[in-house]
Scaffold this active site. Structure first.
Site, short mmCIF file in Angstrom:
data_model
loop_
_atom_site.label_atom_id
_atom_site.label_comp_id
_atom_site.label_asym_id
_atom_site.label_seq_id
_atom_site.Cartn_x
_atom_site.Cartn_y
_atom_site.Cartn_z
N VAL A 8 33.31 35.95 44.30
CA VAL A 8 33.52 37.56 44.32
C VAL A 8 34.39 37.92 45.59
O VAL A 8 34.20 37.07 46.50
CB VAL A 8 32.50 38.41 44.07
CG1 VAL A 8 31.61 38.25 43.08
CG2 VAL A 8 31.20 38.16 45.28
N SER A 9 35.13 38.88 45.27
CA SER A 9 36.08 39.29 46.57
C SER A 9 35.46 40.05 47.58
O SER A 9 36.17 39.88 48.77
CB SER A 9 37.33 39.83 45.96
OG SER A 9 38.11 39.06 44.98
#
Length: 202
Positions: free
Chosen positions: A8-9
């Protein structure tokens, strides 16, 4: 070994959605995931600076990597293709949940490998062409190519050591002794002496 990779960013995103998708995918195919690897990091970061890099390096022939989608590998097409190419070279498999990619020992993988090799070669050719064109333009406009002679801002290995060199010369030290002191070779010293306009014998 079967690995599942989750990325996930931002901290605001959750890994649980990807974990849920991958686990259902594995259950449907009766696959048992041996190790989960998850991280919160931008896809623009190089694989070697993420947990993904060591994971790909650790994978061996016959291992499988499961992703929720191909973009989990990264946000750069060439970067993604490079990683997939590495997986295929090592004869590992890559499965994605959303796109339903099954990359391994099949025609799709062979096409992808060819596309990557072709893209990389084209990029190298373009870089070479741009470099040659740039040099040709500079030469045509009368610009000097390479490092300018006599540039006061040019830094050499012995730049700043002039006083030491002059002092040692004045005290009768040989070139060999000066080279040992300054940890350089004869050519480096001779070139610097020429720049200093110093004539000596050693």
């Amino acid at each position: 070994m079967i690995y599942a990779y989750i990325r996930v960013s931002t901290d605001k995103q959750t890994v649980e959605n990807q974990r849920f998708e991958i686990q259902n995918f594995a259950n449907d195919r009766r696959l048992v995931i041996d190790k989960w690897v998850s991280e919160t990091v931008s896809g623009t970061k190089a694989a070697k600076d993420r947990k993904l890099g060591p994971l790909l390096k650790r994978m061996k022939k016959g291992d499988t990597l499961i992703l929720s989608e191909i973009s989990r590998l990264g946000r750069n097409l060439m970067g993604i293709m490079s990683m997939l190419h590495l997986c295929m070279t090592k004869e590992t498999f890559v499965l994605t949940v959303k796109e339903k990619y099954e990359l391994g020992n099949n025609i799709n993988s062979q096409v992808l490998a060819f596309a990557f090799g072709l893209s990389a070669q084209i990029e190298r050719d373009l870089i070479s062409q741009r470099t040659k064109e740039g040099l040709a333009r500079r030469k045509a406009s009368g610009q000097q190519l390479g490092r300018k002679k006599g540039d006061k801002n040019t830094h050499y290995k012995l730049t700043g050591k002039e006083n030491v060199i002059r002092t040692m010369l004045n005290y009768g030290y040989s070139k060999a002794a000066i080279c040992r002191k300054l940890k350089c070779n004869f050519k480096t010293l001779d070139d610097h002496l020429l720049r200093m306009n110093v004539l000596c014998t050693g």
